[in-house]
Design a protein around this motif. Structure first.
Motif, PDB file in Angstrom:
ATOM      1  N   MET A   1       0.847  -1.184   0.000  1.00  0.00           N
ATOM      2  CA  MET A   1       0.000   0.000   0.000  1.00  0.00           C
ATOM      3  C   MET A   1       0.890   1.244   0.000  1.00  0.00           C
ATOM      4  O   MET A   1       1.880   1.310   0.721  1.00  0.00           O
ATOM      5  N   ASN A   2       0.524   2.218  -0.812  1.00  0.00           N
ATOM      6  CA  ASN A   2       1.232   3.494  -0.911  1.00  0.00           C
ATOM      7  C   ASN A   2       0.381   4.599  -0.294  1.00  0.00           C
ATOM      8  O   ASN A   2      -0.807   4.708  -0.609  1.00  0.00           O
ATOM      9  N   ILE A   3       0.999   5.415   0.533  1.00  0.00           N
ATOM     10  CA  ILE A   3       0.277   6.454   1.271  1.00  0.00           C
ATOM     11  C   ILE A   3       0.932   7.822   1.074  1.00  0.00           C
ATOM     12  O   ILE A   3       2.150   7.947   1.157  1.00  0.00           O
ATOM     13  N   VAL A   4       0.085   8.835   0.845  1.00  0.00           N
ATOM     14  CA  VAL A   4       0.507  10.233   0.957  1.00  0.00           C
ATOM     15  C   VAL A   4      -0.013  10.735   2.292  1.00  0.00           C
ATOM     16  O   VAL A   4      -1.217  10.655   2.567  1.00  0.00           O
ATOM     17  N   PHE A   5       0.883  11.211   3.139  1.00  0.00           N
ATOM     18  CA  PHE A   5       0.491  11.887   4.369  1.00  0.00           C
ATOM     19  C   PHE A   5       0.316  13.354   4.003  1.00  0.00           C
ATOM     20  O   PHE A   5       1.294  14.026   3.648  1.00  0.00           O
ATOM     21  N   LEU A   6      -0.923  13.836   4.066  1.00  0.00           N
ATOM     22  CA  LEU A   6      -1.288  15.130   3.500  1.00  0.00           C
ATOM     23  C   LEU A   6      -1.682  16.152   4.553  1.00  0.00           C
ATOM     24  O   LEU A   6      -2.627  15.942   5.313  1.00  0.00           O
ATOM     25  N   ASP A   7      -0.949  17.252   4.549  1.00  0.00           N
ATOM     26  CA  ASP A   7      -1.326  18.435   5.315  1.00  0.00           C
ATOM     27  C   ASP A   7      -2.267  19.255   4.438  1.00  0.00           C
ATOM     28  O   ASP A   7      -2.247  19.122   3.213  1.00  0.00           O
ATOM     29  N   TYR A   8      -3.102  20.093   5.019  1.00  0.00           N
ATOM     30  CA  TYR A   8      -4.002  20.951   4.231  1.00  0.00           C
ATOM     31  C   TYR A   8      -3.455  22.376   4.103  1.00  0.00           C
ATOM     32  O   TYR A   8      -3.172  22.826   3.002  1.00  0.00           O
ATOM     33  N   ASP A   9      -3.321  23.083   5.227  1.00  0.00           N
ATOM     34  CA  ASP A   9      -2.891  24.486   5.162  1.00  0.00           C
ATOM     35  C   ASP A   9      -1.468  24.566   4.613  1.00  0.00           C
ATOM     36  O   ASP A   9      -0.556  23.916   5.105  1.00  0.00           O
ATOM     37  N   GLY A  10      -1.321  25.361   3.557  1.00  0.00           N
ATOM     38  CA  GLY A  10      -0.037  25.515   2.905  1.00  0.00           C
ATOM     39  C   GLY A  10       0.230  24.486   1.821  1.00  0.00           C
ATOM     40  O   GLY A  10       1.237  24.552   1.127  1.00  0.00           O
ATOM     41  N   VAL A  11      -0.687  23.528   1.675  1.00  0.00           N
ATOM     42  CA  VAL A  11      -0.526  22.477   0.667  1.00  0.00           C
ATOM     43  C   VAL A  11      -1.708  22.494  -0.308  1.00  0.00           C
ATOM     44  O   VAL A  11      -1.525  22.669  -1.507  1.00  0.00           O
ATOM     45  N   VAL A  12      -2.919  22.317   0.202  1.00  0.00           N
ATOM     46  CA  VAL A  12      -4.131  22.368  -0.637  1.00  0.00           C
ATOM     47  C   VAL A  12      -5.087  23.468  -0.180  1.00  0.00           C
ATOM     48  O   VAL A  12      -6.183  23.613  -0.717  1.00  0.00           O
ATOM     49  N   ASN A  13      -4.680  24.216   0.792  1.00  0.00           N
ATOM     50  CA  ASN A  13      -5.460  25.343   1.314  1.00  0.00           C
ATOM     51  C   ASN A  13      -4.470  26.490   1.525  1.00  0.00           C
ATOM     52  O   ASN A  13      -3.624  26.428   2.413  1.00  0.00           O
ATOM     53  N   THR A  14      -4.562  27.497   0.659  1.00  0.00           N
ATOM     54  CA  THR A  14      -3.581  28.582   0.647  1.00  0.00           C
ATOM     55  C   THR A  14      -4.295  29.921   0.727  1.00  0.00           C
ATOM     56  O   THR A  14      -5.509  29.994   0.502  1.00  0.00           O
ATOM     57  N   PRO A  15      -3.561  30.999   1.023  1.00  0.00           N
ATOM     58  CA  PRO A  15      -4.228  32.305   1.091  1.00  0.00           C
ATOM     59  C   PRO A  15      -4.862  32.662  -0.254  1.00  0.00           C
ATOM     60  O   PRO A  15      -4.195  32.623  -1.292  1.00  0.00           O
ATOM     61  N   MET A  16      -6.141  32.970  -0.234  1.00  0.00           N
ATOM     62  CA  MET A  16      -6.885  33.320  -1.447  1.00  0.00           C
ATOM     63  C   MET A  16      -7.731  34.558  -1.184  1.00  0.00           C
ATOM     64  O   MET A  16      -8.241  34.751  -0.082  1.00  0.00           O
ATOM     65  N   TRP A  17      -7.884  35.375  -2.221  1.00  0.00           N
ATOM     66  CA  TRP A  17      -8.767  36.536  -2.130  1.00  0.00           C
ATOM     67  C   TRP A  17     -10.203  36.088  -2.243  1.00  0.00           C
ATOM     68  O   TRP A  17     -10.531  35.195  -3.021  1.00  0.00           O
ATOM     69  N   ASP A  18     -11.083  36.703  -1.458  1.00  0.00           N
ATOM     70  CA  ASP A  18     -12.500  36.387  -1.572  1.00  0.00           C
ATOM     71  C   ASP A  18     -13.071  37.014  -2.846  1.00  0.00           C
ATOM     72  O   ASP A  18     -12.397  37.777  -3.542  1.00  0.00           O
ATOM     73  N   ALA A  19     -14.318  36.693  -3.174  1.00  0.00           N
ATOM     74  CA  ALA A  19     -14.939  37.106  -4.435  1.00  0.00           C
ATOM     75  C   ALA A  19     -14.991  38.620  -4.617  1.00  0.00           C
ATOM     76  O   ALA A  19     -14.891  39.115  -5.733  1.00  0.00           O
ATOM     77  N   ASP A  20     -15.145  39.362  -3.531  1.00  0.00           N
ATOM     78  CA  ASP A  20     -15.215  40.821  -3.666  1.00  0.00           C
ATOM     79  C   ASP A  20     -13.837  41.488  -3.588  1.00  0.00           C
ATOM     80  O   ASP A  20     -13.729  42.715  -3.689  1.00  0.00           O
ATOM     81  N   GLY A  21     -12.776  40.698  -3.442  1.00  0.00           N
ATOM     82  CA  GLY A  21     -11.423  41.239  -3.445  1.00  0.00           C
ATOM     83  C   GLY A  21     -11.063  42.043  -2.217  1.00  0.00           C
ATOM     84  O   GLY A  21     -10.107  42.806  -2.231  1.00  0.00           O
ATOM     85  N   GLU A  22     -11.804  41.869  -1.136  1.00  0.00           N
ATOM     86  CA  GLU A  22     -11.548  42.653   0.067  1.00  0.00           C
ATOM     87  C   GLU A  22     -10.701  41.932   1.103  1.00  0.00           C
ATOM     88  O   GLU A  22     -10.056  42.580   1.920  1.00  0.00           O
ATOM     89  N   HIS A  23     -10.728  40.611   1.114  1.00  0.00           N
ATOM     90  CA  HIS A  23     -10.029  39.860   2.155  1.00  0.00           C
ATOM     91  C   HIS A  23      -9.242  38.702   1.549  1.00  0.00           C
ATOM     92  O   HIS A  23      -9.755  37.980   0.705  1.00  0.00           O
ATOM     93  N   CYS A  24      -8.040  38.552   2.011  1.00  0.00           N
ATOM     94  CA  CYS A  24      -7.213  37.422   1.632  1.00  0.00           C
ATOM     95  C   CYS A  24      -7.131  36.519   2.863  1.00  0.00           C
ATOM     96  O   CYS A  24      -6.713  36.964   3.929  1.00  0.00           O
ATOM     97  N   ARG A  25      -7.571  35.279   2.713  1.00  0.00           N
ATOM     98  CA  ARG A  25      -7.582  34.379   3.866  1.00  0.00           C
ATOM     99  C   ARG A  25      -7.540  32.925   3.411  1.00  0.00           C
ATOM    100  O   ARG A  25      -7.752  32.620   2.243  1.00  0.00           O
ATOM    101  N   TYR A  26      -7.275  32.063   4.357  1.00  0.00           N
ATOM    102  CA  TYR A  26      -7.393  30.627   4.164  1.00  0.00           C
ATOM    103  C   TYR A  26      -8.860  30.239   4.357  1.00  0.00           C
ATOM    104  O   TYR A  26      -9.603  30.941   5.043  1.00  0.00           O
ATOM    105  N   ASN A  27      -9.265  29.107   3.807  1.00  0.00           N
ATOM    106  CA  ASN A  27     -10.533  28.517   4.222  1.00  0.00           C
ATOM    107  C   ASN A  27     -10.307  27.819   5.556  1.00  0.00           C
ATOM    108  O   ASN A  27      -9.169  27.560   5.957  1.00  0.00           O
ATOM    109  N   PHE A  28     -11.400  27.496   6.222  1.00  0.00           N
ATOM    110  CA  PHE A  28     -11.381  26.796   7.496  1.00  0.00           C
ATOM    111  C   PHE A  28     -12.316  25.604   7.410  1.00  0.00           C
ATOM    112  O   PHE A  28     -13.164  25.558   6.513  1.00  0.00           O
ATOM    113  N   PRO A  29     -12.205  24.644   8.314  1.00  0.00           N
ATOM    114  CA  PRO A  29     -13.081  23.483   8.240  1.00  0.00           C
ATOM    115  C   PRO A  29     -14.573  23.828   8.142  1.00  0.00           C
ATOM    116  O   PRO A  29     -15.320  23.132   7.453  1.00  0.00           O
ATOM    117  N   LEU A  30     -15.001  24.915   8.776  1.00  0.00           N
ATOM    118  CA  LEU A  30     -16.420  25.285   8.715  1.00  0.00           C
ATOM    119  C   LEU A  30     -16.850  25.713   7.308  1.00  0.00           C
ATOM    120  O   LEU A  30     -18.040  25.730   6.997  1.00  0.00           O
TER     121      LEU A  30
END
Length: 152
Positions: free
Chosen positions: A1-30
């Motif tokens: 069996m082959n496994i990728v041990f995957l982190d989210y923040d900084g790997v598949v969840n990065t700082p992104m601008w929201d749709a209105d271009g006012e805030h740059c943030r990560y997503n959160f579990p919620l």
């Protein structure tokens, strides 16, 4: 069996601008999904090309929806998320991965996708990402090369 041990923040969840271009943030579990679709596609490409399943190492693993967050972020159908690493009190991420490996002798090959280097003696299995960009085409190519060196 082959496994990728995957982190989210900084790997598949990065700082992104929201749709209105006012805030740059990560997503959160919620938000119920990681936000970097391109990074998720490169992780998916690696997993499909090399035959890897995923074990989540992210702090998001403490939430019940940790798998949904990756699936909703664009993980390709057919890639298995097997579970998550255990929490090991006062230890580094590498210690948590080692505990998972100790408890799962069926793992033959593994790689770690993370933006941190706290992997201890497992650091030679690490593909380190730029936390502002996430898992990229270059990371995918490096992971394929590294996989070939560990392939049994």
């Amino acid at each position: 069996m082959n496994i990728v041990f995957l982190d989210y923040d900084g790997v598949v969840n990065t700082p992104m601008w929201d749709a209105d271009g006012e805030h740059c943030r990560y997503n959160f579990p919620l938000d119920n999904k990681v936000n970097n679709f391109q990074a998720v596609q490169w992780v998916s490409e690696f997993c499909q090309t090399c035959g890897y399943d995923i074990v989540v190492t992210s702090t998001w693993r403490s939430y019940d929806n940790y798998k949904d967050c990756l699936i909703n972020g664009g993980l390709r159908t057919g890639i298995k998320i097997l579970g998550r690493t255990p929490y090991v009190l006062n230890k580094e991420r590498g210690d948590e991965i080692q505990k998972y490996l100790d408890d799962h002798p069926e793992v033959e090959n593994f790689l770690i996708f993370d933006d941190d280097s706290d992997m201890g003696n497992l650091v030679d299995h690490l593909i380190k990402t730029d936390n502002k960009i996430g898992f990229s085409m270059t990371n995918c190519e490096d992971a394929i090369k590294l996989h070939k060196t560990f392939e049994r």
